[in-house]
Design a protein around this motif. Structure first.
Motif, PDB file in Angstrom:
ATOM      1  N   GLY A  26       0.759  -1.276   0.011  1.00 35.38           N
ATOM      2  CA  GLY A  26      -0.127   0.157   0.004  1.00 35.38           C
ATOM      3  C   GLY A  26       0.829   1.411   0.090  1.00 35.38           C
ATOM      4  O   GLY A  26       0.369   2.429  -0.004  1.00 35.38           O
ATOM      5  N   LEU A  27       2.040   1.251   0.057  1.00 33.49           N
ATOM      6  CA  LEU A  27       3.063   2.369   0.230  1.00 33.49           C
ATOM      7  C   LEU A  27       2.746   3.068  -0.852  1.00 33.49           C
ATOM      8  O   LEU A  27       2.567   4.284  -1.002  1.00 33.49           O
ATOM      9  N   ALA A  28       2.539   2.572  -2.196  1.00 31.49           N
ATOM     10  CA  ALA A  28       2.699   3.404  -3.525  1.00 31.49           C
ATOM     11  C   ALA A  28       1.286   3.877  -3.486  1.00 31.49           C
ATOM     12  O   ALA A  28       1.209   4.916  -4.258  1.00 31.49           O
ATOM     13  N   LEU A  52      -1.378  -3.671   5.510  1.00 30.62           N
ATOM     14  CA  LEU A  52      -1.984  -2.746   4.421  1.00 30.62           C
ATOM     15  C   LEU A  52      -1.670  -1.246   5.180  1.00 30.62           C
ATOM     16  O   LEU A  52      -2.232  -1.041   5.894  1.00 30.62           O
ATOM     17  N   MET A  53      -0.963  -0.682   4.340  1.00 33.76           N
ATOM     18  CA  MET A  53      -0.660   0.894   4.598  1.00 33.76           C
ATOM     19  C   MET A  53      -1.912   1.531   4.415  1.00 33.76           C
ATOM     20  O   MET A  53      -2.213   1.641   3.100  1.00 33.76           O
ATOM     21  N   CYS A  54      -2.610   2.321   5.150  1.00 28.29           N
ATOM     22  CA  CYS A  54      -3.776   3.303   4.809  1.00 28.29           C
ATOM     23  C   CYS A  54      -4.090   4.183   5.695  1.00 28.29           C
ATOM     24  O   CYS A  54      -3.503   4.105   7.183  1.00 28.29           O
ATOM     25  N   HIS A  55      -4.745   5.162   5.660  1.00 33.06           N
ATOM     26  CA  HIS A  55      -5.065   6.229   6.621  1.00 33.06           C
ATOM     27  C   HIS A  55      -6.532   6.737   6.475  1.00 33.06           C
ATOM     28  O   HIS A  55      -6.782   7.816   6.441  1.00 33.06           O
ATOM     29  N   ARG A  76     -12.191   9.310   1.564  1.00 33.14           N
ATOM     30  CA  ARG A  76     -12.211   8.542   0.061  1.00 33.14           C
ATOM     31  C   ARG A  76     -11.751   7.048   0.680  1.00 33.14           C
ATOM     32  O   ARG A  76     -12.171   5.983   0.272  1.00 33.14           O
ATOM     33  N   GLU A  77     -10.511   6.852   1.496  1.00 35.98           N
ATOM     34  CA  GLU A  77     -10.146   5.584   1.933  1.00 35.98           C
ATOM     35  C   GLU A  77     -11.132   4.816   2.751  1.00 35.98           C
ATOM     36  O   GLU A  77     -11.169   3.704   2.786  1.00 35.98           O
TER      37      GLU A  77
END
Length: 105
Positions: A26-28, A52-55, A76-77
């Motif tokens: 998920g970094l990209a 999973l990288m998310c915010h 949105r995330e």
């Protein structure tokens, strides 16, 4: 996989009770995570535990005042991660959602 965690470091972290995932994704996608990008990622995840990288979040007054570029993208995330389309793919792929507490030390 997080390449910086070599075998020696993993062993040292385990001995100290640190928990970590087998893979990282998920970094990209930072700041632009949506269903169109997340679904192929979910379908291609390797076996094991993937972080999973998310915010996700809500854009309130405190976040508007924060010094971060990740503001509007948080809502949105959140919508993406809770969408019926993404939830269906999680189920289809037999992905089990966990937190760090459930990972082995």
């Amino acid at each position: 996989s997080v390449p910086v965690l070599g075998a020696c470091l993993r062993l040292a972290l385990r001995r100290r009770g640190c928990r970590f995932s087998d893979h990282f994704a998920g970094l990209a996608l930072t700041g632009r995570l949506d269903a169109a990008s997340l679904i192929p990622l979910l379908r291609s995840m390797p076996g094991g535990v993937t972080e999973l990288m998310c915010h996700p979040g809500l854009l309130g007054a405190e976040l508007r005042a924060a010094r971060t570029r990740l503001k509007e993208s948080r809502e949105r995330e959140l919508e993406t991660l809770t969408s019926s389309e993404v939830r269906r793919v999680v189920e289809e792929c037999s992905i089990h959602l966990v937190n760090y507490r459930s990972l082995a030390c």
